[in-house]
Design an enzyme around this catalytic site. Structure first.
Site, PDB file in Angstrom:
ATOM      1  N   HIS A 248       0.838  -1.207   0.000  1.00 11.94           N
ATOM      2  CA  HIS A 248       0.000   0.000   0.000  1.00 11.94           C
ATOM      3  C   HIS A 248       0.869   1.253   0.000  1.00 11.94           C
ATOM      4  O   HIS A 248       0.592   2.216  -0.711  1.00 11.94           O
ATOM      5  CB  HIS A 248      -0.882   0.046   1.267  1.00 11.94           C
ATOM      6  CG  HIS A 248      -1.900  -1.042   1.377  1.00 11.94           C
ATOM      7  ND1 HIS A 248      -2.091  -1.770   2.531  1.00 11.94           N
ATOM      8  CD2 HIS A 248      -2.815  -1.509   0.498  1.00 11.94           C
ATOM      9  CE1 HIS A 248      -3.075  -2.630   2.354  1.00 11.94           C
ATOM     10  NE2 HIS A 248      -3.526  -2.498   1.125  1.00 11.94           N
TER      11      HIS A 248
ATOM     12  N   LYS B 266     -17.545  -5.616   8.980  1.00 10.78           N
ATOM     13  CA  LYS B 266     -16.942  -6.604   8.076  1.00 10.78           C
ATOM     14  C   LYS B 266     -16.277  -7.726   8.888  1.00 10.78           C
ATOM     15  O   LYS B 266     -15.466  -7.472   9.771  1.00 10.78           O
ATOM     16  CB  LYS B 266     -15.915  -5.916   7.178  1.00 10.78           C
ATOM     17  CG  LYS B 266     -15.388  -6.813   6.075  1.00 10.78           C
ATOM     18  CD  LYS B 266     -14.462  -6.048   5.163  1.00 10.78           C
ATOM     19  CE  LYS B 266     -13.579  -7.023   4.395  1.00 10.78           C
ATOM     20  NZ  LYS B 266     -12.570  -6.349   3.593  1.00 10.78           N
TER      21      LYS B 266
ATOM     22  N   ARG C 183      -1.800  -6.407  -8.099  1.00 10.57           N
ATOM     23  CA  ARG C 183      -0.670  -7.260  -7.767  1.00 10.57           C
ATOM     24  C   ARG C 183      -0.465  -8.357  -8.806  1.00 10.57           C
ATOM     25  O   ARG C 183       0.645  -8.667  -9.179  1.00 10.57           O
ATOM     26  CB  ARG C 183      -0.873  -7.923  -6.401  1.00 10.57           C
ATOM     27  CG  ARG C 183      -0.714  -6.986  -5.246  1.00 10.57           C
ATOM     28  CD  ARG C 183      -1.176  -7.616  -3.968  1.00 10.57           C
ATOM     29  NE  ARG C 183      -2.574  -7.974  -4.055  1.00 10.57           N
ATOM     30  CZ  ARG C 183      -3.348  -8.257  -3.025  1.00 10.57           C
ATOM     31  NH1 ARG C 183      -2.839  -8.273  -1.827  1.00 10.57           N
ATOM     32  NH2 ARG C 183      -4.615  -8.549  -3.196  1.00 10.57           N
TER      33      ARG C 183
ATOM     34  N   SER D  58      -3.002  -7.819   3.254  1.00 13.02           N
ATOM     35  CA  SER D  58      -3.343  -7.560   4.655  1.00 13.02           C
ATOM     36  C   SER D  58      -3.756  -8.854   5.363  1.00 13.02           C
ATOM     37  O   SER D  58      -3.420  -9.062   6.533  1.00 13.02           O
ATOM     38  CB  SER D  58      -4.490  -6.545   4.741  1.00 13.02           C
ATOM     39  OG  SER D  58      -4.076  -5.304   4.235  1.00 13.02           O
TER      40      SER D  58
HETATM   41  O1  PNS Z   1      -8.708  -2.965   0.221  1.00 14.12           O
HETATM   42  P1  PNS Z   1      -9.949  -3.519  -0.366  1.00 14.12           P
HETATM   43  O2  PNS Z   1     -10.722  -4.316   0.657  1.00 14.12           O
HETATM   44  O3  PNS Z   1      -9.698  -4.297  -1.627  1.00 14.12           O
HETATM   45  O4  PNS Z   1     -10.847  -2.244  -0.767  1.00 14.12           O
HETATM   46  C1  PNS Z   1     -12.102  -2.417  -1.332  1.00 14.12           C
HETATM   47  C2  PNS Z   1     -12.834  -1.080  -1.499  1.00 14.12           C
HETATM   48  C3  PNS Z   1     -12.897  -0.286  -0.219  1.00 14.12           C
HETATM   49  C4  PNS Z   1     -12.120  -0.279  -2.544  1.00 14.12           C
HETATM   50  C5  PNS Z   1     -14.249  -1.471  -1.997  1.00 14.12           C
HETATM   51  O5  PNS Z   1     -14.805  -2.393  -1.132  1.00 14.12           O
HETATM   52  C6  PNS Z   1     -15.191  -0.270  -2.096  1.00 14.12           C
HETATM   53  O6  PNS Z   1     -15.033   0.574  -2.953  1.00 14.12           O
HETATM   54  N1  PNS Z   1     -16.191  -0.232  -1.199  1.00 14.12           N
HETATM   55  C7  PNS Z   1     -17.170   0.838  -1.148  1.00 14.12           C
HETATM   56  C8  PNS Z   1     -18.539   0.371  -1.636  1.00 14.12           C
HETATM   57  C9  PNS Z   1     -18.602   0.430  -3.145  1.00 14.12           C
HETATM   58  O7  PNS Z   1     -18.518   1.491  -3.721  1.00 14.12           O
HETATM   59  N2  PNS Z   1     -18.676  -0.744  -3.774  1.00 14.12           N
HETATM   60  C10 PNS Z   1     -18.656  -0.867  -5.201  1.00 14.12           C
HETATM   61  C11 PNS Z   1     -20.017  -0.766  -5.773  1.00 14.12           C
HETATM   62  S1  PNS Z   1     -20.002  -1.580  -7.241  1.00 14.12           S
END
Ligand code: PNS
Length: 163
Positions: free
Chosen positions: A17, A41, A91, A129
């Site tokens: 990150h 979560k 990645r 993570s």
């Molecule tokens: O680090 P991560 O867990 O891969 O991050 C995921 C994240 C936060 C980018 C994703 O879950 C997200 O954008 N969540 C917000 C809700 C949302 O907008 N979802 C997509 C709708 S299609």
């Protein structure tokens, strides 16, 4: 002025990150690292506050990098803070399918925001993570995988309750 948002769970922040934050900060005029506020979560280790705190420490010396948290839809949040770009790290091919779906959906939700991808540096391409949490839980050393503030929090968290 191009404002970009780098969203994620960051539970916890690891060196992959940090690499993306540094590189994105070098491309865009302003970067907001946005922590998803998802207290429910399953499998979450750190509170939103703790995750934000770690990132704030790490980006303290970086110019034009801010830290925030958000809930709800990322596409809406990006619009609300005036970000035109979403930055994601890639990645491996295994990340691609999920990210492609998210990018298309986010674009449909907010056509004014573009998703861009930065390829994670090879040296961090195997770090996640989830794996960091798993290794730390068993008391093993993750100091090569995470920045100092993350290491500190993980040590405190697992000091009294080794698995
Ligand atoms: O680090 P991560 O867990 O891969 O991050 C995921 C994240 C936060 C980018 C994703 O879950 C997200 O954008 N969540 C917000 C809700 C949302 O907008 N979802 C997509 C709708 S299609």
């Amino acid at each position: 002025m191009v404002h970009a948002v780098y969203p994620g769970s960051f539970d916890p922040l690891h060196n992959g990150h940090v690499d993306i934050i540094r590189r994105a900060a070098g491309i865009y005029d302003k970067l907001t690292v946005a922590v998803l506020d998802n207290p429910l979560k399953s499998g979450s280790l750190l509170s939103t506050q703790e995750r934000v705190g770690i990132i704030e420490e790490v980006v303290a010396g970086m110019k034009d990098v801010a830290v925030d948290s958000f809930d709800g839809l990322l596409a809406e949040y990006a619009g609300n803070i005036g970000a035109k770009v979403i930055v994601k790290g890639l990645r491996a091919i295994s990340d691609f399918e999920y990210e492609l779906q998210m990018a298309h959906l986010n674009r449909q939700l907010n056509p004014n925001v573009e998703t861009t991808f930065i390829m994670t540096a090879t040296r961090w391409s195997y770090v996640s993570s989830s794996r960091v949490k798993e290794i730390a839980k068993y008391g093993a050393d993750v100091s090569k995988l995470v920045p100092r503030p993350t290491l500190q929090v993980l040590k405190e968290r697992f000091a009294q309750a080794p698995a």
